[in-house]
Design a protein around this motif. Structure first.
Motif, PDB file in Angstrom:
ATOM      1  N   GLY A 145       7.282  41.509  17.843  1.00  0.00           N
ATOM      2  CA  GLY A 145       8.308  42.348  17.244  1.00  0.00           C
ATOM      3  C   GLY A 145       9.686  41.728  17.360  1.00  0.00           C
ATOM      4  O   GLY A 145       9.919  40.604  16.909  1.00  0.00           O
ATOM      5  N   ASP A 146      10.604  42.446  17.994  1.00  0.00           N
ATOM      6  CA  ASP A 146      11.977  41.968  18.145  1.00  0.00           C
ATOM      7  C   ASP A 146      12.195  41.223  19.463  1.00  0.00           C
ATOM      8  O   ASP A 146      13.347  41.037  19.882  1.00  0.00           O
ATOM      9  CB  ASP A 146      12.954  43.152  18.073  1.00  0.00           C
ATOM     10  CG  ASP A 146      12.988  43.789  16.697  1.00  0.00           C
ATOM     11  OD1 ASP A 146      12.699  43.070  15.720  1.00  0.00           O
ATOM     12  OD2 ASP A 146      13.274  44.995  16.606  1.00  0.00           O
ATOM     13  N   HIS A 147      11.114  40.813  20.098  1.00  0.00           N
ATOM     14  CA  HIS A 147      11.222  40.107  21.375  1.00  0.00           C
ATOM     15  C   HIS A 147      10.336  38.863  21.389  1.00  0.00           C
ATOM     16  O   HIS A 147       9.389  38.748  20.603  1.00  0.00           O
ATOM     17  CB  HIS A 147      10.815  41.026  22.543  1.00  0.00           C
ATOM     18  CG  HIS A 147      11.785  42.124  22.808  1.00  0.00           C
ATOM     19  ND1 HIS A 147      11.838  43.275  22.045  1.00  0.00           N
ATOM     20  CD2 HIS A 147      12.753  42.249  23.767  1.00  0.00           C
ATOM     21  CE1 HIS A 147      12.793  44.064  22.515  1.00  0.00           C
ATOM     22  NE2 HIS A 147      13.361  43.470  23.559  1.00  0.00           N
ATOM     23  N   LYS A 189      19.247  38.164  32.902  1.00  0.00           N
ATOM     24  CA  LYS A 189      18.871  39.244  33.813  1.00  0.00           C
ATOM     25  C   LYS A 189      19.486  40.576  33.412  1.00  0.00           C
ATOM     26  O   LYS A 189      19.029  41.623  33.886  1.00  0.00           O
ATOM     27  CB  LYS A 189      19.250  38.875  35.253  1.00  0.00           C
ATOM     28  CG  LYS A 189      18.395  37.755  35.827  1.00  0.00           C
ATOM     29  CD  LYS A 189      18.771  37.427  37.262  1.00  0.00           C
ATOM     30  CE  LYS A 189      17.853  36.346  37.847  1.00  0.00           C
ATOM     31  NZ  LYS A 189      18.218  35.987  39.225  1.00  0.00           N
ATOM     32  N   GLU A 190      20.500  40.562  32.551  1.00  0.00           N
ATOM     33  CA  GLU A 190      21.044  41.824  32.045  1.00  0.00           C
ATOM     34  C   GLU A 190      20.072  42.473  31.061  1.00  0.00           C
ATOM     35  O   GLU A 190      20.062  43.695  30.902  1.00  0.00           O
ATOM     36  CB  GLU A 190      22.391  41.589  31.369  1.00  0.00           C
ATOM     37  CG  GLU A 190      23.532  41.320  32.342  1.00  0.00           C
ATOM     38  CD  GLU A 190      24.875  41.298  31.645  1.00  0.00           C
ATOM     39  OE1 GLU A 190      24.906  41.537  30.411  1.00  0.00           O
ATOM     40  OE2 GLU A 190      25.884  41.055  32.314  1.00  0.00           O
ATOM     41  N   ASP A 191      19.262  41.655  30.398  1.00  0.00           N
ATOM     42  CA  ASP A 191      18.262  42.188  29.469  1.00  0.00           C
ATOM     43  C   ASP A 191      17.021  42.662  30.217  1.00  0.00           C
ATOM     44  O   ASP A 191      16.462  43.715  29.925  1.00  0.00           O
ATOM     45  CB  ASP A 191      17.863  41.126  28.437  1.00  0.00           C
ATOM     46  CG  ASP A 191      19.016  40.719  27.546  1.00  0.00           C
ATOM     47  OD1 ASP A 191      19.795  41.613  27.156  1.00  0.00           O
ATOM     48  OD2 ASP A 191      19.148  39.517  27.243  1.00  0.00           O
ATOM     49  N   ALA A 192      16.581  41.863  31.162  1.00  0.00           N
ATOM     50  CA  ALA A 192      15.401  42.194  31.979  1.00  0.00           C
ATOM     51  C   ALA A 192      15.396  41.263  33.181  1.00  0.00           C
ATOM     52  O   ALA A 192      15.800  40.101  33.073  1.00  0.00           O
ATOM     53  CB  ALA A 192      14.108  42.040  31.171  1.00  0.00           C
ATOM     54  N   PRO A 193      14.941  41.720  34.334  1.00  0.00           N
ATOM     55  CA  PRO A 193      14.937  40.873  35.530  1.00  0.00           C
ATOM     56  C   PRO A 193      13.806  39.849  35.498  1.00  0.00           C
ATOM     57  O   PRO A 193      12.780  40.059  34.855  1.00  0.00           O
ATOM     58  CB  PRO A 193      14.737  41.876  36.665  1.00  0.00           C
ATOM     59  CG  PRO A 193      13.973  42.995  36.032  1.00  0.00           C
ATOM     60  CD  PRO A 193      14.464  43.092  34.614  1.00  0.00           C
ATOM     61  N   PHE A 194      14.019  38.752  36.167  1.00  0.00           N
ATOM     62  CA  PHE A 194      12.952  37.796  36.444  1.00  0.00           C
ATOM     63  C   PHE A 194      13.176  37.246  37.850  1.00  0.00           C
ATOM     64  O   PHE A 194      14.288  37.296  38.386  1.00  0.00           O
ATOM     65  CB  PHE A 194      12.874  36.677  35.400  1.00  0.00           C
ATOM     66  CG  PHE A 194      14.143  35.874  35.225  1.00  0.00           C
ATOM     67  CD1 PHE A 194      14.374  34.727  35.972  1.00  0.00           C
ATOM     68  CD2 PHE A 194      15.107  36.272  34.300  1.00  0.00           C
ATOM     69  CE1 PHE A 194      15.532  33.986  35.796  1.00  0.00           C
ATOM     70  CE2 PHE A 194      16.272  35.542  34.121  1.00  0.00           C
ATOM     71  CZ  PHE A 194      16.486  34.389  34.869  1.00  0.00           C
ATOM     72  N   VAL A 195      12.118  36.738  38.436  1.00  0.00           N
ATOM     73  CA  VAL A 195      12.154  36.328  39.847  1.00  0.00           C
ATOM     74  C   VAL A 195      12.606  34.879  39.966  1.00  0.00           C
ATOM     75  O   VAL A 195      12.111  33.999  39.252  1.00  0.00           O
ATOM     76  CB  VAL A 195      10.770  36.503  40.498  1.00  0.00           C
ATOM     77  CG1 VAL A 195      10.782  35.983  41.939  1.00  0.00           C
ATOM     78  CG2 VAL A 195      10.349  37.964  40.466  1.00  0.00           C
ATOM     79  N   THR A 196      13.550  34.633  40.871  1.00  0.00           N
ATOM     80  CA  THR A 196      13.969  33.269  41.197  1.00  0.00           C
ATOM     81  C   THR A 196      13.968  33.099  42.712  1.00  0.00           C
ATOM     82  O   THR A 196      14.081  34.083  43.449  1.00  0.00           O
ATOM     83  CB  THR A 196      15.382  32.960  40.671  1.00  0.00           C
ATOM     84  OG1 THR A 196      16.320  33.882  41.261  1.00  0.00           O
ATOM     85  CG2 THR A 196      15.440  33.060  39.164  1.00  0.00           C
ATOM     86  N   ARG A 197      13.851  31.862  43.152  1.00  0.00           N
ATOM     87  CA  ARG A 197      13.931  31.605  44.595  1.00  0.00           C
ATOM     88  C   ARG A 197      14.365  30.166  44.845  1.00  0.00           C
ATOM     89  O   ARG A 197      14.163  29.281  44.017  1.00  0.00           O
ATOM     90  CB  ARG A 197      12.594  31.886  45.284  1.00  0.00           C
ATOM     91  CG  ARG A 197      11.472  30.920  44.943  1.00  0.00           C
ATOM     92  CD  ARG A 197      10.180  31.339  45.616  1.00  0.00           C
ATOM     93  NE  ARG A 197       9.097  30.386  45.333  1.00  0.00           N
ATOM     94  CZ  ARG A 197       7.819  30.631  45.546  1.00  0.00           C
ATOM     95  NH1 ARG A 197       7.453  31.801  46.046  1.00  0.00           N
ATOM     96  NH2 ARG A 197       6.899  29.721  45.274  1.00  0.00           N
ATOM     97  N   PRO A 220      15.095  39.383  24.028  1.00  0.00           N
ATOM     98  CA  PRO A 220      15.410  39.776  22.647  1.00  0.00           C
ATOM     99  C   PRO A 220      15.403  38.558  21.724  1.00  0.00           C
ATOM    100  O   PRO A 220      15.807  37.466  22.128  1.00  0.00           O
ATOM    101  CB  PRO A 220      16.811  40.380  22.761  1.00  0.00           C
ATOM    102  CG  PRO A 220      16.942  40.762  24.203  1.00  0.00           C
ATOM    103  CD  PRO A 220      16.147  39.763  24.971  1.00  0.00           C
ATOM    104  N   ILE A 221      14.952  38.759  20.498  1.00  0.00           N
ATOM    105  CA  ILE A 221      14.845  37.655  19.556  1.00  0.00           C
ATOM    106  C   ILE A 221      16.202  36.998  19.299  1.00  0.00           C
ATOM    107  O   ILE A 221      16.291  35.812  18.981  1.00  0.00           O
ATOM    108  CB  ILE A 221      14.206  38.145  18.228  1.00  0.00           C
ATOM    109  CG1 ILE A 221      13.648  36.958  17.439  1.00  0.00           C
ATOM    110  CG2 ILE A 221      15.195  38.939  17.407  1.00  0.00           C
ATOM    111  CD1 ILE A 221      12.430  36.343  18.058  1.00  0.00           C
ATOM    112  N   ARG A 222      17.292  37.779  19.495  1.00  0.00           N
ATOM    113  CA  ARG A 222      18.631  37.223  19.305  1.00  0.00           C
ATOM    114  C   ARG A 222      18.970  36.155  20.342  1.00  0.00           C
ATOM    115  O   ARG A 222      19.952  35.426  20.196  1.00  0.00           O
ATOM    116  CB  ARG A 222      19.676  38.338  19.351  1.00  0.00           C
ATOM    117  CG  ARG A 222      19.759  39.071  20.687  1.00  0.00           C
ATOM    118  CD  ARG A 222      20.754  40.230  20.624  1.00  0.00           C
ATOM    119  NE  ARG A 222      20.709  41.079  21.796  1.00  0.00           N
ATOM    120  CZ  ARG A 222      21.368  40.848  22.921  1.00  0.00           C
ATOM    121  NH1 ARG A 222      22.147  39.793  23.013  1.00  0.00           N
ATOM    122  NH2 ARG A 222      21.268  41.674  23.950  1.00  0.00           N
TER     123      ARG A 222
END
Length: 386
Positions: A145-147, A189-197, A220-222
């Motif tokens: 879709g849009d992602h 990370k403002e759109d969605a979190p992901f893990v970093t270390r 997001p596709i943008r």
């Protein structure tokens, strides 16, 4: 053929050196040398470096950058402590890779924030099973879709452990066995979190070199840079690598120069058998070898960068500059430790830190073995890889 720096170039280097001594070194000394810098300290360093343009050296002026040529880029970066160079490089390289191919909206949203240090950026290209061969990238980015749904892991990324966003190089091909279709996507990370270390390493312990994990991450596709059929992705990476290889060589030169300065000073002060050790022939031989390594490495890196500026094919020179300079400067630092005797292996003196740090440099932007094959390909016209 002029091997002398201009008055302006010398003044530029001197002003950066003063800034480092006055403003940056106190921050580095105030933090545990064996632990990564905090996010706050990293932001503080970026604030200091930003007026000199270190977060956007290669960006054109109309984008808010400085737009310096490759040689000036090298002259400036040589003056920075290597761990600080990696901090600024994580910002600057990410900005360059977003600018070239990015949409006006992406540039407006990220470039000013990167330049000011308001957003900490990172680029994720290397993976556990993919480094020098970008076509082996396994991180998938499939449209829904849009992602774009991202699954995969990125490793050895500068600033990854504290980044606000990562420019992810991914494979958008829906056929896992088909040809790679590389694209660039901003995972924010403002759109969605992901893990970093943080990745524990031998050297550059104050840095935030790390890895990132994407498990059905929805971007997001943008946020796709260069479109879904990003033919320029590999070209942009190649162009940044071309400049960064001599830059890695100059980081080694920075460290070897410190080791040389320390060894010369020590040889003038240390007394043995009733005389200063700088008067012993074998000590002078060690100092001469160290000085030769520093000088030849510096000149080779400058030459490679100058050829890039003159639009001369620098694939071979770029690879040669990194491979030779780091090897020569590794040996130089080791010899400087010998000049200092037992003090050379003490943590008090700091040479052992340089010894660990310089050993980190053969890995980024092409290992010695890959660089050797690039040189061989340029010499013979025959690729030993494909």
């Amino acid at each position: 053929m002029d091997f002398q720096l201009t008055h302006e170039q010398k003044m530029l280097q001197e002003s950066i050196k003063k800034m480092v001594d006055r403003d940056i070194n106190p921050i580095l000394r105030a933090h545990d040398p064996d632990k990564p810098l905090t996010r706050e300290a990293t932001r503080q360093i970026l604030d200091i470096c930003q007026p000199f343009g270190f977060t956007g050296l290669r960006l054109p002026e109309e984008a808010g950058g400085v737009g310096v040529n490759a040689l000036t880029f090298g002259l400036m970066k040589e003056m920075l402590p290597p761990v600080v160079s990696f901090i600024c490089g994580g910002q600057e390289t990410t900005a360059v890779r977003i600018y070239y191919g990015g949409t006006p909206e992406q540039r407006e949203r990220y470039i000013p924030a990167i330049l000011k240090g308001d957003k900490l950026g990172s680029t994720g290209s290397t993976e556990p099973n993919s480094g020098s061969d970008p076509r082996a990238i396994r991180t998938r980015a499939i449209r829904d879709g849009d992602h774009m749904v991202i699954n995969g892991q990125k490793v050895w990324a500068s600033n990854a452990a504290i980044c606000d966003f990562m420019l992810v190089i991914a494979n958008a091909s829906e056929d896992p066995k088909g040809p790679s279709k590389l694209i660039r996507i901003i995972a924010d990370k403002e759109d969605a979190p992901f893990v970093t270390r943080k990745t524990p390493t031998l050297g550059f312990k104050q840095g935030n070199l790390g890895e990132a994990f994407f498990d059905n991450y929805r971007a997001p596709i943008r946020n796709v840079v260069g479109g879904e059929d990003d033919a320029s992705a590999q070209k942009v990476m190649h162009q940044t690598w071309l400049v960064q290889r001599p830059m890695m060589g100059l980081l080694a030169v920075n460290m070897a120069q410190k080791a040389l300065d320390s060894a010369v000073q020590y040889s003038r002060e240390r007394v043995m058998f009733g005389r200063k050790i700088g008067g012993f022939q074998l000590v002078q031989q060690l100092l001469s070898e160290i000085s030769t390594a520093v000088t030849t490495s510096r000149l080779l890196c400058y030459y490679a960068l100058d050829c890039i500026d003159k639009d001369i094919n620098a694939n071979q020179l770029s690879a040669m500059a990194k491979r030779y300079s780091i090897a020569a400067c590794q040996k130089a630092i080791s010899l400087a430790m010998e000049v200092h005797g037992a003090m050379g292996i003490s943590t008090e003196l700091g040479l052992e830190e340089l010894y660990r740090d310089v050993r980190m440099l053969p890995i980024p932007d092409g290992t010695n073995q890959i660089l050797t094959l690039i040189e061989g390909r340029e010499l013979t016209g025959i690729s030993a890889i494909r």
